[in-house]
Design a protein around this motif. Structure first.
Motif: not given
Length: 147
Positions: A2-10, A15-18, A34-38, A65-69
């Motif tokens: 579903d759309v929400l699951t896909n959004r969460i996966r993205r 985070i995992l790729e950065n 990483q766990a905090w960011g996820i 963006r704020a989470v990544r920062r």
């Protein structure tokens, strides 16, 4: 899917790729960050359940963006804080506080660096995350022996 699951996966994949978010950290600290960011980014994505993709992106972008920062600022703190002069150290802690307020709200009362120190970088991350997520100003104080 579903759309929400896909959004969460993205957002989790972002985070995992950065790899730069954990650059210079030991494995346990990198995993804690990483766990905090996820968790943070997943929660933000979950809040967009009733929105279409375009509206969700507009709502999520500033907070994601704020989470990544925030993750970068925490990483920088762990890697560099012991070598910084007092003014630079205060400025870096100020960045952590500023970004945490975007993620968790302006009501967040951040600890001072001395209140949330640990000799273990992973534990520092866990304690700092708990402080911000619970908004607790006393129960997560650790030893003041550096990080």
């Amino acid at each position: 899917m579903d759309v929400l699951t896909n959004r969460i996966r993205r957002v989790v994949e972002s985070i995992l790729e950065n790899e730069s978010l954990a650059d210079g950290l030991d494995t346990s600290a990198a995993e804690a960050l990483q766990a905090w960011g996820i968790a943070s980014m997943s929660r933000i994505a979950e809040d967009t359940g009733g929105l279409d993709d375009e509206a969700a992106e507009q709502v999520m972008y500033p907070r994601l963006r704020a989470v990544r920062r925030l993750m970068r600022a925490v990483r920088n703190w762990i890697v560099h804080q012991q070598t910084l002069d007092p003014a630079a150290r205060a400025a870096l802690w100020g960045k952590i506080v500023k970004r945490a307020r975007v993620v968790y709200g302006d009501h967040v009362m951040p600890p001072s660096p001395e209140q949330i120190t640990s000799d273990d970088a992973a534990q520092f991350i866990v304690d700092l995350r708990a402080w911000f997520e619970r908004g607790d100003d006393t129960s997560h104080t650790r030893r003041n022996d550096g990080c």
